[in-house]
Enzyme design. Structure first.
Site, mmCIF file in Angstrom:
data_model
loop_
_atom_site.group_PDB
_atom_site.id
_atom_site.type_symbol
_atom_site.label_atom_id
_atom_site.label_comp_id
_atom_site.label_asym_id
_atom_site.label_seq_id
_atom_site.Cartn_x
_atom_site.Cartn_y
_atom_site.Cartn_z
ATOM 1 N N ARG A 139 -0.798 8.795 12.477
ATOM 2 C CA ARG A 139 -0.036 8.403 11.630
ATOM 3 C C ARG A 139 -1.695 7.898 10.581
ATOM 4 O O ARG A 139 -2.828 7.964 9.750
ATOM 5 C CB ARG A 139 0.799 7.432 10.769
ATOM 6 C CG ARG A 139 0.761 7.502 9.116
ATOM 7 C CD ARG A 139 2.180 6.764 8.465
ATOM 8 N NE ARG A 139 2.237 6.003 8.861
ATOM 9 C CZ ARG A 139 4.028 4.916 9.590
ATOM 10 N NH1 ARG A 139 5.033 6.070 9.376
ATOM 11 N NH2 ARG A 139 4.048 4.497 9.650
ATOM 12 N N TYR A 176 0.355 -1.098 0.193
ATOM 13 C CA TYR A 176 0.124 0.205 0.153
ATOM 14 C C TYR A 176 1.332 1.477 -0.082
ATOM 15 O O TYR A 176 0.361 2.364 -0.689
ATOM 16 C CB TYR A 176 -0.822 -0.170 1.126
ATOM 17 C CG TYR A 176 -0.404 0.574 2.750
ATOM 18 C CD1 TYR A 176 0.159 1.238 3.026
ATOM 19 C CD2 TYR A 176 0.338 -1.180 3.383
ATOM 20 C CE1 TYR A 176 0.757 1.201 4.311
ATOM 21 C CE2 TYR A 176 0.617 -0.947 4.063
ATOM 22 C CZ TYR A 176 0.892 0.148 5.065
ATOM 23 O OH TYR A 176 1.764 -0.154 6.297
ATOM 24 N N ASP A 207 -6.062 2.896 9.870
ATOM 25 C CA ASP A 207 -5.328 2.512 8.805
ATOM 26 C C ASP A 207 -5.964 2.213 7.904
ATOM 27 O O ASP A 207 -6.259 1.643 6.310
ATOM 28 C CB ASP A 207 -4.686 1.522 8.960
ATOM 29 C CG ASP A 207 -4.264 1.724 10.132
ATOM 30 O OD1 ASP A 207 -4.222 2.630 11.522
ATOM 31 O OD2 ASP A 207 -2.391 1.917 9.530
ATOM 32 N N LYS A 265 -7.144 -7.801 8.994
ATOM 33 C CA LYS A 265 -7.163 -8.709 8.251
ATOM 34 C C LYS A 265 -7.592 -10.273 8.473
ATOM 35 O O LYS A 265 -7.886 -9.486 10.008
ATOM 36 C CB LYS A 265 -5.510 -8.733 8.606
ATOM 37 C CG LYS A 265 -4.653 -7.625 8.184
ATOM 38 C CD LYS A 265 -2.791 -7.437 8.151
ATOM 39 C CE LYS A 265 -2.078 -7.173 8.060
ATOM 40 N NZ LYS A 265 -0.895 -6.543 8.146
ATOM 41 N N ILE A 282 -4.778 8.551 12.279
ATOM 42 C CA ILE A 282 -5.346 8.958 12.377
ATOM 43 C C ILE A 282 -5.116 9.918 10.743
ATOM 44 O O ILE A 282 -6.093 10.367 9.635
ATOM 45 C CB ILE A 282 -5.285 10.994 12.822
ATOM 46 C CG1 ILE A 282 -6.019 9.946 14.702
ATOM 47 C CG2 ILE A 282 -6.342 11.600 12.582
ATOM 48 C CD1 ILE A 282 -5.174 11.261 15.759
#
Length: 917
Positions: A246, A70, A176, A166, A248
């Site tokens: 990160r 990603y 995320d 996952k 957020i």
């Protein structure tokens, strides 16, 4: 008033007026925002960083060097957006070649993508594929998009319909994950007319907001566990304990990127806009007033250990700027925070490296939850801090594009620096291409590391041409990395503790045995910290370390049982290597995790040194080593040469002994007791994408010994001894077996500290032949030589057919080429030492004292050494050539650091007398 001072004053006034406007919501006319930051405009900054990353990465983002990831694909997508904004195709060839390398001809096979993992992270790369599809309408890309769409139809969900992060993170939604899934999902619905998708995307966004938003701070917690079973989860709320910036940032980008595709009349648009406004208000509340950027742990400010972090800061600036451009946020109220944030990023994080390239500093490398990662403040500040992480470079490029729009700069394309072209020549087939080259093919006019090389400079001579075009491809065709069944055996399921403290040795052993008994598969070390003693691999087992996984080896020698091994070229019984396989097939160590031997001067390294520079008067290892070297020549049986407990011969980090079909890929290897990677009497070996950092005594990076058919590529070496040291046994014991190391390809790799870059010897009694090294960079004041041969009359052995091309050398301490046949015992032996048929082509160096340090003795042989089409500048010392045969230089420039002043053989004539007045 000086111009620079005026600019700073105007910008301060703009911030002050904007802050008043945010606080009072009053109609105050703000000053004109700046159009430049630092020395240039936002779009130029985006191009500078994008161009620098392309130059740094080359083919390292393509398969097989990189993963379907990603972060990497976020950066690729940012470059395609930069192309679109400029109305040009500057970045398209490089991005397209990189993405194509992962896809089969129909797009439906994706390298490194596994549906069974149900990993929401693996959806996000398809956003970049969408960008290619819109440009080309190529059916190949539609095939990939459809594969990812099918994935989401069966991805596991929470009770309310939220995608699990996952399959291995059940019942969990992370901030995320909203970025990983929602923007692609919404774009698919818009592009292929599936309106029901928008309701599903809105539900994902709504659920995360409902579960993770904190009214008190205005921030969003990193993750939520529906089951309340995770060790990091609050047993009442299911929430993780802290606010990670990160995370957020991922959610912020998910909101604005998905919003692009919602129909204008969709009922969820106002709700998404309202959620984003809450997020922006909370984030701006914690913007550091002094610098304008954000902290790693959002609400903890300058608490000891907390730091200003680049990836999250870039994400916040990008998403808030984009929200203003979208009409989600009012311009006047939120523009000051954007300007202050972007200005802070340029001042705090953007730097220029020694090669003049732009870099983004202070990036948190990775952070997550579970498997020893407890979500505490101490955890978040403990993860590595790196430069140029793609989780920051992509958002930074995007931020520059949005600032250009927001400030209506409209910078013309002619004002934006263009990248240096880099060709990516990997194209995946319907089968996994295990030996595809990430550089130009032999005989092509350019290589990935030197795209401007002319055809005339591709080969040193006809002999080298034949070697590169006929012999090397035949070797490469034989090297095939092993593949493994899609069965997973987690060490956690076999009892490995997840608290980051206990001993996982037995759990790892059980997982390996179960995997082997089932016919093979993957032994999984998930993200988290795990301690272990010796690990013994078995056939058909891939030991895989997830990103964020740390496998730390305990340093008690008792945990490493005595096994059959080879130590400095002599077979014996000794401590088990930390990871060891004996007479196994199809074995691998893969993944983006870290393997740490934990060696230092208080344990293994202390057996030979007191510290980095000081040896004890009598090292502990001396007596053991002397006894073994004597046994190398006394015809004793290897099984009778017993060391281990009570002796002091340090084990290597990884050793495959009499194995075949070996893969070591992507892992980071740290602090080995001795040599780092040491395959012995093995064949079909691939080392790819590995980072090796070990600065102890004798910390060679990779030492293939009496092996054949070896590929080492896309690997970084930073070592305390030779980076790559090719060997074949020592003295009589090496001659007893008489097995050479042969057929080695080394390419696309970086060499930092070490005694030598590519080295042959000194344990070489069985001979070494057919070595190809290309497309390398070498540069460090602590790297002594680029290509090194070391041998003597006690070792003996023939070292031949060694070819090196396309190597860029900055600084090395001794010479570019060293051939030393007086190494250690020198001429005091009865065995002929031979070095012959060595070609070097298209080599550049800028800081070597000399080009050649070549010395031998009567009766040895150094012959047919050829250097062509090369430039060596900054030379400060005289070349050393002693007892050599033929050395040929063809189109070679040797440029001294300081040109000597010319001197006449006789004094110049006296000046004529002045004419009389």
């Amino acid at each position: 008033m000086p111009a620079a001072h005026f600019t700073r004053t105007l910008r301060t006034a703009f911030f002050t007026l904007g802050a008043l406007f945010c606080a009072q919501a009053a109609p105050i006319a703000a000053a004109q925002p700046p159009a430049t930051f630092g020395d240039t405009s936002p779009l130029v900054w985006s191009a500078r960083l994008g161009n620098s990353e392309i130059a740094r990465l080359g083919t390292k983002m393509a398969y097989p060097a990189a993963k379907w990831d990603y972060a990497n694909f976020l950066f690729l997508n940012s470059l395609l957006s930069l192309d679109t904004h400029l109305g040009q195709d500057r970045y398209l060839p490089w991005v397209k070649g990189t993405i194509d390398s992962f896809l089969s001809a129909d797009g439906r096979t994706i390298q490194h993508y596994k549906l069974a993992e149900y990993n929401i992270d693996h959806v996000a790369p398809a956003k970049a594929v969408f960008a290619l599809y819109h440009r080309t309408k190529d059916a190949r890309y539609r095939g990939t998009l459809d594969v990812i769409r099918e994935h989401l139809k069966t991805h596991p969900r929470t009770k309310e319909g939220g995608f699990w992060h996952k399959n291995r993170y059940p019942h969990q939604m992370w901030l995320d994950g909203l970025f990983m899934g929602s923007p692609f999902y919404a774009e698919y619905g818009r592009t292929f007319n599936e309106p029901a998708i928008f309701d599903d995307v809105a539900q994902q966004i709504r659920l995360v907001a409902k579960q993770t938003y904190d009214e008190k701070t205005g921030l969003f917690y990193h993750a939520w566990d529906e089951s309340r079973e995770q060790s990091w989860a609050n047993k009442t709320t299911g929430l993780s304990p802290n606010f990670w910036s990160r995370a957020i940032g991922w959610y912020a980008m998910a909101l604005v990127d998905a919003y692009d595709y919602f129909p204008a009349d969709h009922k969820a648009r106002p709700e998404i806009a309202a959620i984003f406004k809450k997020l922006a208000d909370g984030v701006i509340k914690y913007q550091d007033p002094a610098t304008g950027v954000w902290w790693q742990v959002t609400d903890q400010g300058s608490r000891k250990g907390n730091y200003l972090e680049a990836t999250a800061s870039s994400m916040f600036v990008y998403s808030i700027a984009k929200a203003i451009n979208q009409g989600i946020l009012p311009r006047d109220a939120y523009l000051p925070a954007v300007i202050k944030g972007y200005d802070g990023i340029i001042r705090e994080f953007i730097r220029t490296d020694s090669e003049g390239r732009t870099k983004l500093t202070r990036c948190c490398k990775v952070a997550g939850l579970g498997y020893g990662r407890d979500g505490s403040f101490e955890y978040y500040i403990s993860e590595p801090i790196v430069d140029n992480d793609a989780k920051g470079t992509g958002p930074f490029v995007f931020a520059g594009i949005e600032l250009d729009r927001l400030l209506t700069i409209n910078a013309p394309a002619s004002a934006i620096p263009a990248p240096t072209p880099v060709s990516v020549k990997i194209f995946a087939s319907t089968k996994t291409p295990t030996t595809s080259s990430s550089s130009a093919q032999p005989g092509s006019p350019a290589s990935a590391s030197n795209p401007t090389a002319s055809l005339a400079h591709t080969f040193a001579d006809d002999a080298a041409r034949k070697a590169w075009t006929e012999e090397m491809p035949a070797i490469l065709a034989r090297i095939k990395a092993p593949t493994f069944p899609k069965r997973e055996f987690s060490i956690v399921a076999h009892g490995a503790p997840t608290d980051g403290k206990g001993d996982s040795t037995e759990a790892i052993r059980k997982a390996i045995e179960a995997c082997n008994a089932a016919g093979g598969g993957v032994v999984l070390i998930p993200a988290g910290t795990f301690y272990t003693g010796a690990v013994h691999l078995k056939s058909n087992v891939n030991l895989h370390l997830d990103e964020g996984a740390k496998l730390l080896f305990l340093t008690d020698p008792k945990l490493y049982p005595t096994v059959f091994t080879r130590w400095e070229g002599v077979e014996c019984m000794n401590f088990s290597p930390l990871i060891y396989a004996f007479e196994q097939e199809n074995v691998a160590i893969t993944g983006k995790g870290t393997i740490d031997g934990q060696a230092d001067y208080s344990n293994w390294w202390g057996w030979v040194k007191l510290d980095a520079n000081t040896k004890p008067e009598v090292p502990l290892a001396r007596a053991s080593r002397n006894r073994l070297m004597a046994q190398a020549n006394d015809n004793s049986l290897p099984n009778d040469r017993v060391y281990g407990p009570g002796e002091y011969l340090r084990p290597p980090l990884i050793q495959f002994y009499r194995c075949k079909n070996i893969l070591i890929e992507d892992v980071t290897l740290l602090r080995s007791p001795f040599w780092v990677i040491h395959p012995v009497l093995s064949q079909n070996i691939t080392v790819r994408g590995v980072t090796i950092i070990s600065h102890g005594a004798n910390s060679d990076g990779c030492d293939p010994e009496s092996c054949r058919d070896i590929l080492i590529e896309n690997t970084k070496f930073d070592t305390g001894d030779d980076c790559i040291a090719i060997k074949s046994g020592r003295n009589n014991d090496g001659r007893r077996l008489g097995i050479p190391t042969e057929n080695i390809i080394i390419r696309d790799s970086e060499f930092k500290d070490g005694h030598g870059g590519v080295v042959l010897g000194s344990e070489c009694s069985g001979g070494i032949r057919n070595v190809f090294a290309e497309n390398l960079t070498m540069d460090s004041p602590n790297l002594d030589r680029a290509l090194r041969f070391k041998n003597n009359a006690v070792r003996g052995g023939i070292l031949e057919n060694v070819h090196m091309r396309n190597v860029q050398i900055g600084q090395v301490a001794e010479s570019v080429l060293t051939i030393d046949l007086l190494y250690e015992e020198g001429a005091k032996g009865a065995h002929k030492a031979v070095v012959r048929n060595v070609s070097m082509n298209n080599i550049t160096s800028t800081g070597s004292p000399r080009v050649m340090f070549v010395r031998s003795f009567p009766g040895a042989e150094i012959d047919d050494i050829r250097i062509a089409n090369s430039t060596f500048s900054g030379i400060t010392m005289t070349e050393v050539l002693q007892h050599t045969g033929k050395i040929t230089l063809d189109n070679v420039n040797i440029i001294p650091a300081k040109t000597a002043r010319a001197a006449n053989s006789v004094p110049p004539p006296a000046a004529p007398p002045a004419p009389p007045k």
